[in-house]
Design a protein around this motif. Sequence first.
Motif, PDB file in Angstrom:
ATOM      1  N   ASN A  59      41.197  34.402  40.869  1.00 55.53           N
ATOM      2  CA  ASN A  59      42.419  34.984  41.407  1.00 55.53           C
ATOM      3  C   ASN A  59      42.565  34.457  42.831  1.00 55.53           C
ATOM      4  O   ASN A  59      42.006  35.011  43.764  1.00 55.53           O
ATOM      5  CB  ASN A  59      42.343  36.509  41.383  1.00 55.53           C
ATOM      6  N   ASP A  60      43.277  33.343  42.976  1.00 58.81           N
ATOM      7  CA  ASP A  60      43.438  32.698  44.269  1.00 58.81           C
ATOM      8  C   ASP A  60      44.728  33.172  44.938  1.00 58.81           C
ATOM      9  O   ASP A  60      45.822  32.873  44.466  1.00 58.81           O
ATOM     10  CB  ASP A  60      43.482  31.171  44.116  1.00 58.81           C
ATOM     11  N   ASP A  61      44.574  33.897  46.020  1.00 61.45           N
ATOM     12  CA  ASP A  61      45.718  34.405  46.784  1.00 61.45           C
ATOM     13  C   ASP A  61      46.709  35.161  45.901  1.00 61.45           C
ATOM     14  O   ASP A  61      47.915  34.984  45.998  1.00 61.45           O
ATOM     15  CB  ASP A  61      46.431  33.251  47.508  1.00 61.45           C
ATOM     16  N   GLY A  62      46.165  35.977  44.991  1.00 65.93           N
ATOM     17  CA  GLY A  62      47.018  36.786  44.128  1.00 65.93           C
ATOM     18  C   GLY A  62      47.550  36.056  42.913  1.00 65.93           C
ATOM     19  O   GLY A  62      48.269  36.623  42.109  1.00 65.93           O
ATOM     20  N   ILE A  63      47.212  34.782  42.754  1.00 61.90           N
ATOM     21  CA  ILE A  63      47.670  33.995  41.612  1.00 61.90           C
ATOM     22  C   ILE A  63      46.498  33.824  40.647  1.00 61.90           C
ATOM     23  O   ILE A  63      45.527  33.136  40.958  1.00 61.90           O
ATOM     24  CB  ILE A  63      48.177  32.606  42.060  1.00 61.90           C
ATOM     25  N   PRO A  64      46.573  34.468  39.481  1.00 62.79           N
ATOM     26  CA  PRO A  64      45.464  34.348  38.526  1.00 62.79           C
ATOM     27  C   PRO A  64      45.437  32.951  37.909  1.00 62.79           C
ATOM     28  O   PRO A  64      46.478  32.364  37.625  1.00 62.79           O
ATOM     29  CB  PRO A  64      45.770  35.412  37.477  1.00 62.79           C
ATOM     30  N   SER A  65      44.228  32.413  37.743  1.00 59.55           N
ATOM     31  CA  SER A  65      44.073  31.124  37.075  1.00 59.55           C
ATOM     32  C   SER A  65      42.872  31.205  36.145  1.00 59.55           C
ATOM     33  O   SER A  65      41.937  31.958  36.389  1.00 59.55           O
ATOM     34  CB  SER A  65      43.902  29.999  38.095  1.00 59.55           C
ATOM     35  N   ARG A  66      42.936  30.407  35.093  1.00 62.15           N
ATOM     36  CA  ARG A  66      41.882  30.448  34.087  1.00 62.15           C
ATOM     37  C   ARG A  66      41.579  29.030  33.623  1.00 62.15           C
ATOM     38  O   ARG A  66      42.487  28.249  33.351  1.00 62.15           O
ATOM     39  CB  ARG A  66      42.329  31.296  32.906  1.00 62.15           C
ATOM     40  N   VAL A  67      40.297  28.709  33.530  1.00 57.16           N
ATOM     41  CA  VAL A  67      39.839  27.426  33.013  1.00 57.16           C
ATOM     42  C   VAL A  67      38.906  27.733  31.855  1.00 57.16           C
ATOM     43  O   VAL A  67      38.025  28.578  31.975  1.00 57.16           O
ATOM     44  CB  VAL A  67      39.087  26.623  34.104  1.00 57.16           C
ATOM     45  N   GLN A 131      32.060  36.639  41.816  1.00 54.87           N
ATOM     46  CA  GLN A 131      32.488  36.768  43.193  1.00 54.87           C
ATOM     47  C   GLN A 131      33.651  37.744  43.156  1.00 54.87           C
ATOM     48  O   GLN A 131      34.167  38.044  42.085  1.00 54.87           O
ATOM     49  CB  GLN A 131      32.888  35.417  43.767  1.00 54.87           C
ATOM     50  N   PRO A 132      34.101  38.229  44.291  1.00 59.51           N
ATOM     51  CA  PRO A 132      35.154  39.249  44.264  1.00 59.51           C
ATOM     52  C   PRO A 132      36.341  38.905  43.368  1.00 59.51           C
ATOM     53  O   PRO A 132      36.813  39.739  42.631  1.00 59.51           O
ATOM     54  CB  PRO A 132      35.566  39.364  45.727  1.00 59.51           C
ATOM     55  N   ASP A 133      36.803  37.668  43.394  1.00 60.00           N
ATOM     56  CA  ASP A 133      37.967  37.307  42.586  1.00 60.00           C
ATOM     57  C   ASP A 133      37.706  36.158  41.624  1.00 60.00           C
ATOM     58  O   ASP A 133      38.637  35.528  41.146  1.00 60.00           O
ATOM     59  CB  ASP A 133      39.141  36.939  43.510  1.00 60.00           C
TER      60      ASP A 133
END
Length: 141
Positions: A59-67, A131-133
């Motif tokens: 969750n980078d700067d409120g933008i969720p991403s998934r790999v 990690q937190p996000d």
Amino acid sequence: MNEQRKEILQMLADGKITTDEADQLIAALERDQPVPVASESDVRPKGKPKYLRVMVDANDDGIPSRVNIRVPLQLLRAGVRLAALIPPQALGEANAELTRSGVPFDLTQLKPEQLEALVEHLDDMTVEVDQPDTKVRVFCE
């Protein structure tokens, strides 16, 4: 069609599991293994591993991403065998470039039996980094 297979397909139809999870569960049935409890974060049937899986949820700067990367272990095995065909001079140049790039890895030391030992150890291990996000998982399936 047996009852377990019907249950898996019903869970898929109900949206309780993903198509990848359904595929894994059905594969487990075909190997005559007990079906693990379906959970989006941990579906891993036992048996000889076929894939190296790397999953990252961030969750980078409120933008969720998934790999979600699934690499066939046969591809890794073939790559190791092909590396044995590379001339020593080319391997030396590749090692020098890897070192310059900050990857201290000696390709001349890579042997097929070492890869098999690595795969065996990965099958018994799941690496999770929280990690937190961010959550990272690496395992064989």
